[in-house]
Design an enzyme around this catalytic site. Structure first.
Site, PDB file in Angstrom:
ATOM      1  N   ARG A  49      -2.010   4.189  -3.327  1.00 53.14           N
ATOM      2  CA  ARG A  49      -3.060   4.500  -4.292  1.00 53.14           C
ATOM      3  C   ARG A  49      -4.441   4.033  -3.857  1.00 53.14           C
ATOM      4  NH1 ARG A  49      -0.141   5.814  -9.098  1.00 53.14           N
ATOM      5  NH2 ARG A  49       1.938   5.649  -8.219  1.00 53.14           N
ATOM      6  N   THR A  50      -4.526   2.783  -3.459  1.00 51.56           N
ATOM      7  CA  THR A  50      -5.823   2.246  -3.051  1.00 51.56           C
ATOM      8  C   THR A  50      -6.322   2.988  -1.816  1.00 51.56           C
ATOM      9  OG1 THR A  50      -5.085   0.116  -3.886  1.00 51.56           O
ATOM     10  CG2 THR A  50      -7.057   0.113  -2.525  1.00 51.56           C
ATOM     11  N   LYS A  78       2.651  -4.994  18.915  1.00 49.50           N
ATOM     12  CA  LYS A  78       2.874  -5.508  20.269  1.00 49.50           C
ATOM     13  C   LYS A  78       2.350  -6.927  20.436  1.00 49.50           C
ATOM     14  CE  LYS A  78       2.345  -0.819  22.045  1.00 49.50           C
ATOM     15  NZ  LYS A  78       1.183   0.035  22.338  1.00 49.50           N
ATOM     16  N   ARG A  99      -6.637  -3.857   3.930  1.00 52.99           N
ATOM     17  CA  ARG A  99      -5.652  -4.579   3.123  1.00 52.99           C
ATOM     18  C   ARG A  99      -4.672  -5.245   4.082  1.00 52.99           C
ATOM     19  NH1 ARG A  99      -2.136  -3.248  -2.108  1.00 52.99           N
ATOM     20  NH2 ARG A  99      -4.243  -2.954  -2.850  1.00 52.99           N
ATOM     21  N   HIS A 127      -8.778  -8.684  -4.821  1.00 55.04           N
ATOM     22  CA  HIS A 127      -8.797  -7.221  -4.705  1.00 55.04           C
ATOM     23  C   HIS A 127     -10.037  -6.769  -5.490  1.00 55.04           C
ATOM     24  CE1 HIS A 127      -7.713  -3.173  -4.328  1.00 55.04           C
ATOM     25  NE2 HIS A 127      -6.649  -3.091  -5.096  1.00 55.04           N
TER      26      HIS A 127
END
Ligand SMILES: [Zn+2]
Lengths: 301, 152
Positions: A49-50, A78, A99, A127
Site C-alpha cells: 500500500r505505501t 549478497k 522502508r 512512519h
C-alpha cells in the site's frame, strides 16, 4: 524541510504548511512539476500500500521512479552493506523513499547520502507520511486539528501509526482515550511525552463508554501473534471490533480512521455508514505524499 | 578539605572523584577504563557523608580526568565532583554538567537499531533528569541510564 525522517523533527508550522499544500493539490489549485526528476522507492521491507501510494504520488507529479521491493533480487542479499546500497542509488536518483525493518535506518540514510530521504517506515519506530496523511484526514473531516477528542483502539503498544499520530496531535490540545488490552497499551515513552506536554489522556479497556464524546476513532489491528496464549486473544478480540451497533449515538462529525489493511476489526457493515472514512483516508495519502515530495524537492508550483 | 576524605590517603598528583553515589564507584571506574592502567587507584566505598549519607570516592594517581570524561560519569552519578591535585594541592575543582548530547559512548540496547548493524557512531540525547533517561537519536527508543552499556 530537507528530509522527512521522524515526526519529532516536524513542527506545527510544517504540519500546517503540508496540509495546506495537500489541500491545494487535491483541489487542483496548484500543480507541482516533478518532471525530469527520479525517485528511488526502496522497500527493503515490502509494503504494497505505501509503495503504491508513493508511486502514484510521483506519477501524478509528473516524475519518474524506480522501485525495489524486498531484498531478494538485489546485492543486499549478497552481503552489501546498507550504506553501500544507498550510496550507489543516490548516484542515480533525486530522492529516496525507503522502508526498512531496522530502526533508525532512514535517519542513517539521510546522513550518508546527498539527496533527500523520506522515511516510509523504519521498524517499529516512525512512519511520518502516514502520520501526516492521518492529520490531513482529520483536518478535512473536522475542519480543524485543535481541541479534538480522539479515541485510539487496538494494539497501541506496537502500532507505530498511533504513536506518531499521538505525538503529532499533541501540538493541538487533544483529549485522548486509549482503548487496548492491558499488555498492548501505549508505551511509557509516548505517555511520558504526553505528560510532559500536559495532554489529557485516559487509558480504558472498553471504548463503548466514551463513544458519544469522540470526534475521531483511530482503529488498529490486534494481531493474534501478539498473544502468548490463544485463549487470552479469544477473550479480548471482540471488545476491539467496531460494529455498526457501536456507532449508535456518536456525534455527527464523528469519523472512523484506520491505516489499512484491515482484517476483521471493523465490520463490513460499517463501510456503508457516513462514519467510515478509511478509504478516503488512503486516497488522502496520495495528496499528502505529493505535498511532501513537493516540499522536500522544492518543486515549482 | 573536610575530615571525611582523610579515610583515604591523599594523593600527590592526579584526580579525586568525590561524592559518587554509593555503589556506583565500580561502574565509574569501568567507564573511565581505570582498571586497564598502571596508575595507582584508591577506591572508597560506602563512606559516610554528611551531604549524601553514604558515598563512594575514587582517587587516581597521575591522571587528570578531562571535562569530557567527567561528563560521561555524570550519567551514572550526577552528584560527583572532581578535584584535580598537583603536588598535594587542589588546583581545580569542578562539578559535573549532565551533557544534553552524548556522542559515541553509549551502546544502544535495541538490537534492531541501525547503530548495532551498520558502522555508525551512536548519538544519545538526555531525555529525563530524575531518574536519568537517554534517547537514541537513531531508533528514538528511550532508556533508563541503568539499562545502557558504555564503551570508551
Ligand atoms: Zn538505537
Amino acid at each position: 524541510m530537507k528530509n522527512l525522517i521522524s515526526m519529532r523533527d516536524v513542527n506545527t508550522q510544517d504540519i500546517l504548511k503540508l496540509i495546506d499544500l495537500a489541500e491545494k493539490i487535491e483541489t487542483k489549485k496548484c500543480k507541482p512539476d516533478m518532471s525530469g526528476k527520479l525517485a528511488a522507492l526502496l522497500f527493503f521491507e515490502p509494503s504494497t500500500r505505501t509503495h503504491f501510494s508513493f508511486e502514484t504520488a510521483v506519477k501524478k507529479l509528473g516524475g519518474n521512479s524506480f522501485s525495489m521491493s524486498g531484498t531478494g533480487s538485489t546485492s543486499v542479499k549478497k552481503g552489501e552493506t546498507l550504506s553501500d546500497t544507498l550510496m550507489t542509488i543516490s548516484m542515480y536518483a533525486d530522492i529516496i523513499v525507503m522502508r526498512h525493518v531496522i530502526e533508525g535506518s532512514a535517519r542513517f540514510a539521510s546522513e550518508i547520502v546527498n539527496i533527500p530521504v523520506i522515511n516510509a517506515g523504519d521498524g517499529t519506530n516512525q512512519h511520518p507520511s502516514q502520520a501526516m496523511l492521518d492529520l490531513y484526514s482529520i483536518k478535512k473531516t473536522q475542519n480543524t486539528l485543535s481541541n479534538l477528542t480522539v479515541g485510539m483502539v487496538g494494539d497501541l503498544r506496537l502500532g507505530r501509526t498511533v504513536h506518531s499520530l499521538a505525538q503529532a496531535l499533541s501540538d493541538f490540545n487533544p483529549t485522548f482515550y486509549f482503548a487496548s488490552p492491558k499488555h498492548l497499551q501505549m508505551p511509557k515513552y509516548i505517555k511520558d511525552d504526553l505528560d510532559e506536554r500536559n495532554i489529557k489522556y485516559e487509558e480504558i479497556e472498553d471504548i463503548k463508554e466514551v463513544m458519544s464524546e469522540l470526534d475521531i476513532m483511530y482503529v488498529t489491528r490486534i494481531q493474534k501473534e501478539r498473544f502468548a496464549v490463544l485463549e487470552d486473544y479469544e477473550k479480548v478480540k471482540d471488545s476491539y471490533i467496531i460494529t455498526k451497533k457501536l456507532l449508535e449515538g456518536v456525534k455527527s462529525n464523528f469519523k472512523v480512521l484506520h491505516p489499512l489493511p484491515r482484517v476483521n476489526e471493523i465490520t463490513k457493515e460499517v463501510d456503508d455508514t457516513e462514519f467510515a472514512y478509511y478509504f478516503q483516508q488512503a486516497r488522502n495519502g496520495v495528496f499528502m505524499r505529493q505535498a511532501i515530495i513537493t516540499e522536500i524537492l522544492k518543486l515549482k508550483y | 578539605m573536610n575530615k571525611e576524605k582523610l579515610k583515604v590517603d591523599p594523593i600527590k598528583n592526579g584526580t579525586v572523584i568525590d561524592h559518587i553515589i554509593a555503589g556506583k564507584a565500580l561502574q565509574v571506574a569501568e567507564i573511565l577504563n581505570i582498571g586497564n592502567s598502571d596508575n595507582e587507584i584508591m577506591l572508597g566505598l560506602n563512606l559516610l557523608s554528611r551531604k549524601m549519607g553514604k558515598k563512594d570516592i575514587i582517587k587516581i594517581e597521575n591522571r587528570e580526568i578531562t571535562k569530557q570524561e567527567a561528563n560521561s560519569i555524570a550519567l551514572i552519578s550526577p552528584t560527583a565532583t572532581l578535584i584535580i591535585i598537583n603536588e598535594y594541592k587542589v588546583i581545580k575543582k569542578f562539578g559535573i554538567v549532565i551533557p544534553k548530547k552524548i556522542k559515541n559512548h553509549i551502546v544502544c540496547p535495541n538490537s534492531n537499531c541501525i547503530t548495532n548493524i551498520e558502522q555508525v557512531k551512536t548519538k544519545f540525547e538526555l531525555a529525563g533528569n530524575n531518574p536519568i533517561e537517554v534517547r537514541c537519536f537513531y531508533c528514538e527508543k528511550k532508556y533508563y541510564i541503568e539499562e545502557v552499556k558504555f564503551s570508551f
